[in-house]
Structures are given as C-alpha cells and as structure tokens.
Design an enzyme around this catalytic site. Sequence first.
Site, PDB file in Angstrom:
ATOM      1  N   LYS A 101     -12.685-131.730 -63.054  1.00 42.71           N
ATOM      2  CA  LYS A 101     -12.123-130.556 -62.398  1.00 42.71           C
ATOM      3  C   LYS A 101     -11.227-130.975 -61.254  1.00 42.71           C
ATOM      4  CE  LYS A 101     -13.638-126.855 -59.441  1.00 42.71           C
ATOM      5  NZ  LYS A 101     -14.667-126.354 -58.614  1.00 42.71           N
ATOM      6  N   LYS A 109     -15.321-134.151 -59.641  1.00 36.28           N
ATOM      7  CA  LYS A 109     -14.699-133.013 -58.975  1.00 36.28           C
ATOM      8  C   LYS A 109     -13.871-133.540 -57.814  1.00 36.28           C
ATOM      9  CE  LYS A 109     -15.665-128.755 -56.485  1.00 36.28           C
ATOM     10  NZ  LYS A 109     -16.629-127.684 -56.221  1.00 36.28           N
TER      11      LYS A 109
END
Length: 359
Positions: free
Chosen positions: A284, A231
Amino acid sequence: MYADENGYKYCPGLGIPDFWQNGSELNFSSRFAAMFPVHRMRRLRQPPTLRAMTRETHVRREQLIYPMFAVPGRGVAQPIAAMPGQYRRSVDELVKECRKIHDLGISAVLLFGIPEHKDETGSGAWAEDGIVQTALRAVKKAVPDLALIADVCLCEYTAHGHCGVLSPEADARVLNDPTLELLARTSVSLAAAGADVIAPSDMMDGRVAAIRRALDAHQFTDTPILAYAAKFASGFYGPFREAAGSAPQRGDRAGYQMDPANAREALREMELDWQEGADVLMVKPALPYLDILRAARRRLAAPLAAYQVSGEYAMLEAAAQKGWLDGPRLMLETLTCIARAGADWIITYYAPQAATLLR
Ligand code: PBG
C-alpha cells in the site's frame, strides 16, 4: 537464458539458440529484422475475438474489496470532499449500501470507523459498543455472506492522530510495545463483533504475532489476518485522513511507516509478517508501488493484496472531472495493472463501479 546438454544457450520462450541471439556478427536491429515478417505481433491484436482470447489478466469482481467509513448517527451519508462519490455513513445507511455491494458481486468490504470521542489511548477502537463493532454486528446480520474485514489501527481513535501510544516525554514518540496490547485487544473485540478478517494497518513491529496470539487465545483460531505489511509513509493518504479525521496533530508517520525509497526493506517487512502468521500480505499504496508487489509475487507464495488508496482515487477522479482523463477507462486499466503485477485481493474505492462494469 539457459543451456541445453550440448551447451547451446536458449532464450526462454523463444527456443532460438544463443548464436542467433548474441552472435557477434549480428547486431540488435538486424536480429529483429530477421524475425519480421515471420513474427507479426499485431496478428492476435486485431480481431476482437483473438485479442480477448489472448488477454493474460482478468480483474474479477470476487477479488474486489470496498473500503467504507462508519460514523455515529442515523440516516447520515456525508460526502467526502476529496473523494467524489465516497461517503461517511451511519450504520443504518452502511447496511443498505452493503446490501447493494453484495448484490453487485463484491466479496468483501473493509470497515473504518470515526468515533464520537477520541482520547489519548484510542479506547474507542476496542469499545464493546464502538462504531465499527456496532457496524459489524448490523452488517453481519443483514448481509451474512459479505466478508467483513476490519481495519485495526488507533489513529482514528486517538486525539493526537498517531497509530499508537505516545511517550509522555516532550518528543512524543510512538511507543511500539505498549501499543501491541491495545491492537490485540482491538482485534479480539472486532472478531467478537463479527469481523471475518482482521487487518492491522498500524505498522508496529511484532503486531501480527501479538494479534495472532490474542485471537487464538479467544477461540478465533480461524480468523485470518490481512497484514498491511509493506505500508509506505505516503502523501497519497491525504483524502483518507480528511475522511477519517486521522491526520496526526503534530509530526508525521515516518517513524513507523516505510520510506518510499525502500524496496528490499519492503520484502523484509512482508517476510516478517508472513513468519509472524499473517495469512494475506498487503502492499500500500498500489500504483506507485507495483514493483514491490511484483517482487513479492516472485519471492513469496503468500496471497497478496494491494490497496489503491484515497489519493490514487482522488487523482483520477479530479482529472476525470476536468475532462482531462477518461475516468471509467482508467479505473479498469489501473485495476488490471494491479492484478497483472500480482495482487490477489484488490482494495479500491472503485469497487462498486468496477463491479458494475465487469458484470
Ligand atoms: C490507518 C489507515 C490509513 C489508511 C488505511 N488505514 C491512513 C494512514 O495510515 O494515514 C489509508 C487509506 C487510504 O488512503 O485510502 N492507519
């Protein structure tokens, strides 16, 4: 390039000996000239049937996951300004929407909560009657076949908006190890309320192992973990932070989320989460980070997820509203590209629209 037993080198997929490929007497353009007109790539493109038969990647409704925001109250559906078509919903409205989502053939929703009150430690995250816990119980009862994924993070619940506990010192750093216990407690509480999958998005070190241990200790041995493994500290989360009211009061998340410049580090993060016991590994945001997804696909046998985040959605929607881009077309194109890069699960605010088109 590989060599056969006679030492001839071959180009994989072409079956053409190396002296054709790399022979010093042939330069690049003459090599291609030798292949045309025998090879005509357009042959399989022109008839729609052959074009469809040749398609390598298919987005399936079953791989789509729809992110949703739960708020306190009844009969509430507040539009999110920077995400046209997306709402913050009270639990009753959320249940109605989840029925529709399930009828569209979508397998799962990812739930976020905006609590009534925030505090220093984010205690609303693990409250028995917390907003997501309440939503989970209600949706599980009404739509038992819809898989419920619960995001685990403290940033929606802390007054300071960071994803973990802050040090009391003036520098206000996010403390890793004291946060783990709170994430584990939150995960157990969400599993107890009916979450089918636990999805930690905080980026603390060691949290997958801590959550696995806690889930197992409470008989949730069969509850999988979807780890937000790679992330990145991204500007693309802007609209989400407006939706969840979770922007940090001061500072940013660069001390725990990844540097967008780092690809090798992303693979290490993913390998570590895998070793700690994650069942599915996420990258992400999605579109600007497809190289990471691809590299992970090559290296790891794990199921992979990609999250097309709020800013990616906002960007496409804004341009579509202006008539600058064809929204529905780009929705399918971007989702196809995410699947092509290697995503098994795709989290997207477009899930309902895409599922409707893919019917
Ligand atoms: C919570 C969390 C965030 C997102 C998912 N979980 C925000 C953040 O890290 O700041 C972003 C999702 C999106 O932008 O759609 N930590």
